[in-house]
Design an enzyme around this catalytic site. Structure first.
Site, PDB file in Angstrom:
ATOM      1  CB  CYS A 110      -0.906   0.027   1.236  1.00 21.99           C
ATOM      2  SG  CYS A 110      -2.538  -0.684   0.955  1.00 21.99           S
ATOM      3  CB  CYS A 148      13.056 -19.014  18.401  1.00 18.35           C
ATOM      4  SG  CYS A 148      11.803 -19.188  19.680  1.00 18.35           S
TER       5      CYS A 148
END
Lengths: 284, 139, 109
Positions: free
Chosen positions: A137, A245
């Protein structure tokens, strides 16, 4: 919450491995947002997920105070990000003189969008995350510069767009053109990475509920993203959490926005299909 | 699934994330801060309530509530922080109670302490031990 | 971060005369403690909200001195007596000299 469990993996007991440590059930509690919207934080796992029978939002693995902080938008510091994005939503940016509001009216028009993210875009011929739709956008319709994946403006906007879908169930599509991405993500989920040779599944499928040192392992669900992390005192994106992680396995991590993390996001999102959208949530 | 002993020792040793709050050279001690607040007067135990979690999920954001019926002001201290002072809360004429809640930073496991100055000029205190966990997953 | 500081206050719109109401306040602020080091290894200078006050029709409800041990995005919850209709005024004082204000009207009926 049971005090003794906190000590589960500390020190010498760690040498005995996960099997010997105490297990703390996900907290038996109900999340009602602003005293009004009942959230689905527990539900039956979809049949395409072999390793789980019941899904639990990460909310169940947090302490009482943290859970309470998320239950009220005023108490939730992550909601500050959504409010900041509400201002940005109505502010013109870029060469075309447009704001988000110019085409999309109120942010509430985005209700349901987050439940389908990430989603295969026929027009683009690729798997698209919420961040990618926002930047599409900005660059193609507003004539504005793309935001970085972890820019505050970007994370805040994902918080706003997520917030208007809260209470709606996650429902990402995994078939058709999404299938190869899903397969790639699944392959990653079960691949051991890093010097510690840990896969996502080792912690979040095999050992959720157990403690890794003082951390209560969750199922690694992403229905609550972006999350306000008490540790950072700010909102964190899905890919930023993935990066953390993977880094903790002592591996070279993939980058936020990389094709690998996009595929992993689809797979992990599909493991939470049926849980309510919670973002912006509060986690440790 | 198998985890070797070595794997788990590595997880245990390597994954800790400390809250880094090095001691400041000018840090006032708890005793000094209390003495400055009371002017050296005796402080009684009890009469006020300090509510804090037994275990803080993260030391960065620990919710605490102090309830000090009859107090004009309350000194809030984190006795294990490099700087022990946290806040001084003064209740005005339109205070609806003598209670207030906030969120504080704790550098490590420690006692949080409240000292209240009562309307009659006496002082009372309450303490609450908060265990601050150090998580395994930095993220 | 002064330009990002944005107060948020939750006050009931109405009350009975003399009623005690609960007020919640939050302001977005990094509350830089002065104890952290930046990526260049130097201490990041302290920059905090050092005082918060709430008054009603010019009379004080609460007056708080804040130290760096108050968390990012300072939060306060407290009670106020509402003797009559009027206006709550909330004021936050920043180390850099900035003052942030918010007001909330309440009707006693």
């Amino acid at each position: 919450m049971k005090t003794k469990n906190i000590l589960g993996l500390v020190g010498l007991t760690a040498g005995l491995g996960f099997g010997a440590v105490s297990f703390a059930d996900p907290a038996d509690d109900k999340l009602v947002l602003n005293g009004d919207v009942e959230m689905v934080t527990m539900t039956t796992a979809p049949d395409y997920i072999d390793g789980l029978s019941e899904l639990y939002s990460g909310w169940h693995f947090r302490e009482d105070d943290t859970r309470a902080m998320q239950a009220d938008d005023f108490d939730n510091p992550g909601y500050l990000g959504a409010e900041a994005a509400r201002d940005a939503w109505a502010t013109e940016d870029g060469s075309e003189g447009k704001a988000c509001a110019s085409c999309h009216n109120e942010p509430e028009s985005m209700a349901g969008v987050r439940t389908q993210m990430p989603k295969y875009s026929e027009a683009k011929g690729t798997m698209m995350t919420l961040e990618m739709y926002i930047n599409e956008c900005r660059t193609e319709r507003m004539g504005a510069e793309a935001w970085g994946w972890d820019d505050a403006a970007m994370v805040n906007m994902t918080a706003l767009i997520s917030s208007v879908s809260r209470g709606m169930p996650m429902s990402v599509a995994i078939d058709g053109p999404a299938a190869p991405y899903w397969e790639q993500g699944k392959e990653m989920y079960y691949t051991r990475y890093g010097q510690l040779e840990l896969s996502c599944a080792n912690c979040h499928e095999d050992n959720y509920g157990n403690f890794i040192r003082a951390d209560h392992l969750s199922q690694g669900q992403i229905n609550g993203f972006p999350v306000y992390r008490l540790k950072d005192a700010k909102l964190s994106s899905i890919h930023n959490r993935f990066k953390g992680c993977v880094r903790d396995t002592r591996a070279e991590t993939f980058k936020p926005g990389s094709p690998e993390f996009i595929a992993l996001e689809l797979y992990v999102a599909s493991r939470g299909n049926g849980l309510s959208v919670e973002g912006p949530s509060v986690r440790n | 699934m198998t985890f070797s002993r070595r794997d788990m020792m590595i997880v245990s040793a390597g994954a800790g994330l400390a809250l880094v709050l090095p001691s400041g050279a000018m840090a006032a001690t708890t005793d000094e801060l209390v003495a400055a607040f009371t002017g050296g007067a005796a402080v009684a135990d009890g009469g006020i309530t300090l509510t804090a979690p037994e275990i803080a999920e993260n030391g960065n954001t620990v919710p605490v509530t102090v309830d000090a019926p009859g107090a004009s002001e309350v000194l809030l201290l984190a006795t294990g922080n490099p700087n022990a002072d946290v806040a001084i809360i003064k209740f005005g004429p339109l205070a609806g109670s003598f209670a207030a809640s906030t969120r504080i930073r704790l550098a490590k496991t420690q006692d949080v302490m409240a000292v209240a100055k009562m309307a009659d000029g006496s002082f009372a205190q309450a303490k609450s031990t908060v265990k601050v966990t150090i998580g395994g997953c930095g993220g | 971060m002064a330009q990002d500081a944005k107060p948020r206050v939750k006050v009931p719109k109405t009350a009975a005369a003399g009623e005690v109401i609960t007020i919640k306040t939050l302001i977005s602020h990094v509350m830089e403690s002065g104890q952290r080091k930046g990526s260049d290894g130097n201490l990041i200078p302290r920059s905090i909200i050092n005082r918060f006050t709430c008054d009603f029709n010019g009379e004080n409800v609460i007056d708080v001195t804040l130290e760096p041990a108050i968390s990012t995005n300072p939060y306060f919850e407290f009670d106020a007596k509402v003797p009559a209709s009027g206006e709550f005024k909330f004021t936050w004082y920043d180390d850099d000299g900035s003052v942030y204000e918010d007001t909330k009207a309440i009707t006693v009926g």
